[in-house]
Structures are given as structure tokens and as C-alpha cells.
Write an enzyme that holds these catalytic residues in place. Structure first.
Site, PDB file in Angstrom:
ATOM      1  N   LYS A  82     -11.833  -8.095   6.174  1.00 34.88           N
ATOM      2  CA  LYS A  82     -11.375  -7.232   7.160  1.00 34.88           C
ATOM      3  C   LYS A  82     -12.005  -7.887   8.628  1.00 34.88           C
ATOM      4  CE  LYS A  82     -11.910  -2.984   4.469  1.00 34.88           C
ATOM      5  NZ  LYS A  82     -12.956  -2.826   3.457  1.00 34.88           N
ATOM      6  N   VAL A 107      -6.223   1.617   5.603  1.00 33.40           N
ATOM      7  CA  VAL A 107      -4.965   1.611   6.153  1.00 33.40           C
ATOM      8  C   VAL A 107      -4.013   2.773   5.443  1.00 33.40           C
ATOM      9  CG1 VAL A 107      -4.654  -0.817   6.822  1.00 33.40           C
ATOM     10  CG2 VAL A 107      -3.967  -0.149   4.420  1.00 33.40           C
ATOM     11  N   GLU A 133      -5.026   7.793   8.173  1.00 32.39           N
ATOM     12  CA  GLU A 133      -4.378   8.630   7.158  1.00 32.39           C
ATOM     13  C   GLU A 133      -2.982   9.204   7.193  1.00 32.39           C
ATOM     14  OE1 GLU A 133      -6.434   9.474   4.423  1.00 32.39           O
ATOM     15  OE2 GLU A 133      -8.257   8.485   5.550  1.00 32.39           O
ATOM     16  N   SER A 134      -2.310   8.572   6.022  1.00 34.86           N
ATOM     17  CA  SER A 134      -0.852   8.621   6.217  1.00 34.86           C
ATOM     18  C   SER A 134      -0.437  10.173   6.244  1.00 34.86           C
ATOM     19  CB  SER A 134      -0.311   8.238   4.813  1.00 34.86           C
ATOM     20  OG  SER A 134      -0.756   8.721   3.484  1.00 34.86           O
ATOM     21  N   CYS A 188       1.008  -1.140  -0.032  1.00 35.52           N
ATOM     22  CA  CYS A 188       0.049  -0.115   0.185  1.00 35.52           C
ATOM     23  C   CYS A 188       0.521   1.312   0.053  1.00 35.52           C
ATOM     24  CB  CYS A 188      -0.966   0.001   1.142  1.00 35.52           C
ATOM     25  SG  CYS A 188      -1.701   1.585   1.364  1.00 35.52           S
TER      26      CYS A 188
END
Length: 164
Positions: free
Chosen positions: A57, A70, A88-89, A30
Site C-alpha cells: 500500500k 477499497v 465502504e461499498s 475486488c
């Protein structure tokens, strides 16, 4: 960094969260998780990684994070002993940058930071131009790409983005 080897599915149980340890819920390959992992590595922050099967999930993950995507960063707050989490990255990256002052991702000067954020907001134009090249659409694609990159060339003329 510790990691389990397989993605946890719907029939799995949530591993217990240890106090004083960050946990990153992720999925292999990801790009958003990779962004978070790069920040953790750059700042040498130890963490535990739990892989989530996004096609199947776990119910417990849906309870932690109803959007069920993710990455998700989780920890036990030392003072309240409550579980805290951030999804949230980009939000995780900013949080970690503010929490760990080593190897700053953004300059401390508010004006310089604002100027860099303006450049980042224009990033979509560059991506759009790259996609047009890949799809080989009509028009003068290379010229369009060069035009979208010009603001970065100007910004990088005398300095490295994010520092000297």
C-alpha cells in the site's frame, strides 16, 4: 471513466485530484469495488479510477484511509474546496443513490424500502447455504437452501425486487 493500468505501490505518488471529478480507489477483481462500479455505471456517473496495490500500500493512501481497504470514493467539495471521501461499498452506493436520482437503487416509499432491507438482512442465510453446498457438508443441504430462498420467492411473487 478513466483508469490507470497498474496498481500503485508504496513508492508511488498520489495523482492530483481534479475538481468536479469523482475518484474511485480500487483493486482489480475486488467484489466490493465491483459493486460500486456497477452503481456508477447504472447511474452513468463519470469517475476516475486509481488502482491500489493492497499488498504494498502507498503511504499516501494510508493517510487518506487508515483502514487502507477499497473501495474509497473521493472528490473535492465545490463549496468548501476540501477533499471529501467515503469508504465502504454499501455506504458509497447509498450516497450515490441519494446524490443522483436517476435509476434509483431503492424505492422512495420508506415502508417498501424497509421491507427490502429486511430481505437483504437475511441474505447471509442464503450465502451460508451455498457455502455448505460447495463444501459438501453433511445434512439436507438443498432443502436448507430452498428454505432460505423461500422468503425471496414470496417477495418476488408479484413484483420485481426494487420496482415493478
Amino acid at each position: 471513466m478513466t483508469s490507470n493500468k497498474k496498481h500503485l505501490k508504496s513508492d508511488s505518488e498520489c495523482p492530483p485530484l481534479k475538481e468536479n471529478q469523482l475518484r474511485l480507489y480500487s483493486m482489480r477483481f475486488c467484489p466490493f469495488v465491483q459493486r460500486t462500479k456497477l452503481v456508477l455505471a447504472a447511474k452513468n456517473i463519470p469517475y476516475e479510477e486509481i488502482l491500489i496495490n493492497l499488498g504494498d500500500k502507498p503511504d499516501w493512501y494510508l493517510k487518506k484511509h487508515p483502514a487502507a481497504d477499497v473501495p474509497l470514493l473521493e472528490w473535492i467539495d465545490g463549496s468548501s474546496k476540501k477533499t471529501q471521501s467515503i469508504p465502504e461499498s454499501l455506504v458509497i452506493s447509498d450516497y450515490l443513490d441519494n446524490l443522483y436520482n436517476v435509476h434509483r437503487l431503492h424505492p422512495n416509499d420508506p415502508f417498501t424500502k424497509a421491507k427490502q432491507q429486511i430481505l437483504l438482512s437475511k441474505y447471509g442465510n442464503v450465502i451460508s447455504s451455498f457455502y455448505k453446498i460447495v463444501r459438501q457438508s453433511e445434512g439436507n443441504i438443498i432443502e436448507e437452501l430452498n428454505k432460505s430462498l423461500a422468503i425471496y420467492e414470496e417477495a418476488l411473487h408479484d413484483t420485481f425486487f426494487g420496482g415493478s
